[in-house]
Design a protein around this motif. Sequence first.
Motif, PDB file in Angstrom:
ATOM      1  N   ARG A  39       0.811  -1.221   0.000  1.00 50.16           N
ATOM      2  CA  ARG A  39       0.000   0.000   0.000  1.00 50.16           C
ATOM      3  C   ARG A  39       0.844   1.270   0.000  1.00 50.16           C
ATOM      4  N   GLY A  40       2.153   1.129   0.235  1.00 48.28           N
ATOM      5  CA  GLY A  40       3.019   2.297   0.358  1.00 48.28           C
ATOM      6  C   GLY A  40       3.112   2.740   1.808  1.00 48.28           C
ATOM      7  N   GLY A  41       3.777   3.865   2.027  1.00 48.47           N
ATOM      8  CA  GLY A  41       3.998   4.344   3.389  1.00 48.47           C
ATOM      9  C   GLY A  41       5.216   3.695   4.001  1.00 48.47           C
ATOM     10  N   CYS A  42       5.503   4.027   5.245  1.00 48.00           N
ATOM     11  CA  CYS A  42       6.648   3.450   5.941  1.00 48.00           C
ATOM     12  C   CYS A  42       6.448   3.584   7.446  1.00 48.00           C
ATOM     13  N   TRP A  43       7.162   2.746   8.187  1.00 43.71           N
ATOM     14  CA  TRP A  43       7.083   2.735   9.648  1.00 43.71           C
ATOM     15  C   TRP A  43       8.461   3.032  10.222  1.00 43.71           C
ATOM     16  N   PHE A  44       8.483   3.745  11.342  1.00 44.66           N
ATOM     17  CA  PHE A  44       9.734   4.097  12.015  1.00 44.66           C
ATOM     18  C   PHE A  44       9.614   3.813  13.508  1.00 44.66           C
ATOM     19  N   THR A  45      10.744   3.533  14.123  1.00 48.20           N
ATOM     20  CA  THR A  45      10.770   3.284  15.557  1.00 48.20           C
ATOM     21  C   THR A  45      12.026   3.912  16.158  1.00 48.20           C
ATOM     22  N   GLY A  46      11.911   4.341  17.379  1.00 51.38           N
ATOM     23  CA  GLY A  46      13.059   4.899  18.096  1.00 51.38           C
ATOM     24  C   GLY A  46      12.616   5.816  19.218  1.00 51.38           C
ATOM     25  N   TYR A  47      13.477   5.933  20.218  1.00 52.17           N
ATOM     26  CA  TYR A  47      13.221   6.814  21.369  1.00 52.17           C
ATOM     27  C   TYR A  47      11.917   6.472  22.069  1.00 52.17           C
ATOM     28  N   GLY A  48      11.592   5.180  22.115  1.00 51.01           N
ATOM     29  CA  GLY A  48      10.395   4.741  22.815  1.00 51.01           C
ATOM     30  C   GLY A  48       9.099   5.010  22.074  1.00 51.01           C
ATOM     31  N   ALA A  49       9.187   5.317  20.785  1.00 51.90           N
ATOM     32  CA  ALA A  49       7.995   5.628  19.997  1.00 51.90           C
ATOM     33  C   ALA A  49       8.005   4.834  18.696  1.00 51.90           C
ATOM     34  N   GLU A  50       6.821   4.576  18.170  1.00 54.89           N
ATOM     35  CA  GLU A  50       6.693   3.963  16.857  1.00 54.89           C
ATOM     36  C   GLU A  50       5.738   4.822  16.046  1.00 54.89           C
ATOM     37  N   LEU A  51       6.138   5.128  14.836  1.00 58.29           N
ATOM     38  CA  LEU A  51       5.383   6.025  13.969  1.00 58.29           C
ATOM     39  C   LEU A  51       5.093   5.311  12.655  1.00 58.29           C
ATOM     40  N   HIS A  52       3.826   5.246  12.267  1.00 54.21           N
ATOM     41  CA  HIS A  52       3.420   4.634  11.008  1.00 54.21           C
ATOM     42  C   HIS A  52       2.935   5.742  10.082  1.00 54.21           C
ATOM     43  N   LEU A  53       3.488   5.800   8.890  1.00 51.84           N
ATOM     44  CA  LEU A  53       3.032   6.758   7.885  1.00 51.84           C
ATOM     45  C   LEU A  53       2.272   5.990   6.810  1.00 51.84           C
ATOM     46  N   GLY A  54       1.009   6.301   6.667  1.00 53.32           N
ATOM     47  CA  GLY A  54       0.154   5.624   5.701  1.00 53.32           C
ATOM     48  C   GLY A  54      -0.214   6.552   4.552  1.00 53.32           C
ATOM     49  N   VAL A  55      -0.130   6.039   3.341  1.00 49.13           N
ATOM     50  CA  VAL A  55      -0.413   6.829   2.140  1.00 49.13           C
ATOM     51  C   VAL A  55      -1.913   7.101   2.022  1.00 49.13           C
ATOM     52  N   GLU A  56      -2.237   8.345   1.727  1.00 51.79           N
ATOM     53  CA  GLU A  56      -3.605   8.734   1.402  1.00 51.79           C
ATOM     54  C   GLU A  56      -3.555   9.471   0.063  1.00 51.79           C
ATOM     55  N   ASP A  57      -4.256   8.944  -0.920  1.00 46.35           N
ATOM     56  CA  ASP A  57      -4.231   9.558  -2.255  1.00 46.35           C
ATOM     57  C   ASP A  57      -4.811  10.969  -2.256  1.00 46.35           C
ATOM     58  N   ASP A  58      -5.777  11.231  -1.406  1.00 46.30           N
ATOM     59  CA  ASP A  58      -6.351  12.580  -1.331  1.00 46.30           C
ATOM     60  C   ASP A  58      -5.783  13.341  -0.135  1.00 46.30           C
ATOM     61  N   PHE A  59      -4.495  13.146   0.122  1.00 51.29           N
ATOM     62  CA  PHE A  59      -3.822  13.722   1.289  1.00 51.29           C
ATOM     63  C   PHE A  59      -3.984  15.240   1.354  1.00 51.29           C
ATOM     64  N   ARG A  60      -4.334  15.690   2.536  1.00 49.60           N
ATOM     65  CA  ARG A  60      -4.346  17.112   2.868  1.00 49.60           C
ATOM     66  C   ARG A  60      -3.686  17.239   4.230  1.00 49.60           C
ATOM     67  N   PRO A  61      -2.649  18.038   4.371  1.00 51.54           N
ATOM     68  CA  PRO A  61      -1.950  18.113   5.659  1.00 51.54           C
ATOM     69  C   PRO A  61      -2.868  18.612   6.771  1.00 51.54           C
ATOM     70  N   ALA A  62      -2.703  18.012   7.936  1.00 54.41           N
ATOM     71  CA  ALA A  62      -3.448  18.461   9.110  1.00 54.41           C
ATOM     72  C   ALA A  62      -2.925  19.837   9.512  1.00 54.41           C
ATOM     73  N   ARG A  63      -3.812  20.682   9.956  1.00 57.65           N
ATOM     74  CA  ARG A  63      -3.407  22.040  10.324  1.00 57.65           C
ATOM     75  C   ARG A  63      -2.730  22.084  11.690  1.00 57.65           C
ATOM     76  N   LYS A  64      -3.131  21.204  12.601  1.00 60.13           N
ATOM     77  CA  LYS A  64      -2.567  21.253  13.946  1.00 60.13           C
ATOM     78  C   LYS A  64      -2.086  19.895  14.465  1.00 60.13           C
ATOM     79  N   ALA A  65      -2.612  18.807  13.970  1.00 60.01           N
ATOM     80  CA  ALA A  65      -2.245  17.490  14.486  1.00 60.01           C
ATOM     81  C   ALA A  65      -0.791  17.177  14.167  1.00 60.01           C
ATOM     82  N   HIS A  66      -0.079  16.604  15.133  1.00 62.61           N
ATOM     83  CA  HIS A  66       1.323  16.236  14.942  1.00 62.61           C
ATOM     84  C   HIS A  66       1.781  15.352  16.098  1.00 62.61           C
ATOM     85  N   PRO A  67       2.784  14.499  15.842  1.00 62.38           N
ATOM     86  CA  PRO A  67       3.374  13.762  16.961  1.00 62.38           C
ATOM     87  C   PRO A  67       4.442  14.640  17.602  1.00 62.38           C
TER      88      PRO A  67
END
Length: 74
Positions: A39-67
């Motif tokens: 499906r695309g995307g990628c996953w990362f791990t480190g510093y006690g956190a795991e981050l999954h990035l998932g592809v969205e074809d109609d992607f629009r950046p969030a205005r405030k959401a963030h890790p």
Amino acid sequence: MIHHVQLACPRGSEDASRAYYVGLLGMKEKAKPPPLAARGGCWFTGYGAELHLGVEDDFRPARKAHPALLRPDL
């Protein structure tokens, strides 16, 4: 306890994500299971956190959401 956080990313942004999360922040890329890797995307791990990035074809950046990742040496 949170296992991971998933964020949306635009198709084709995986190399830029790797440059940022691995190259700049020093996280490690975690292999996705084959059915999910297709499906695309990628996953990362480190510093006690795991981050999954998932592809969205109609992607629009969030205005405030963030890790918020804490890197001990910064």
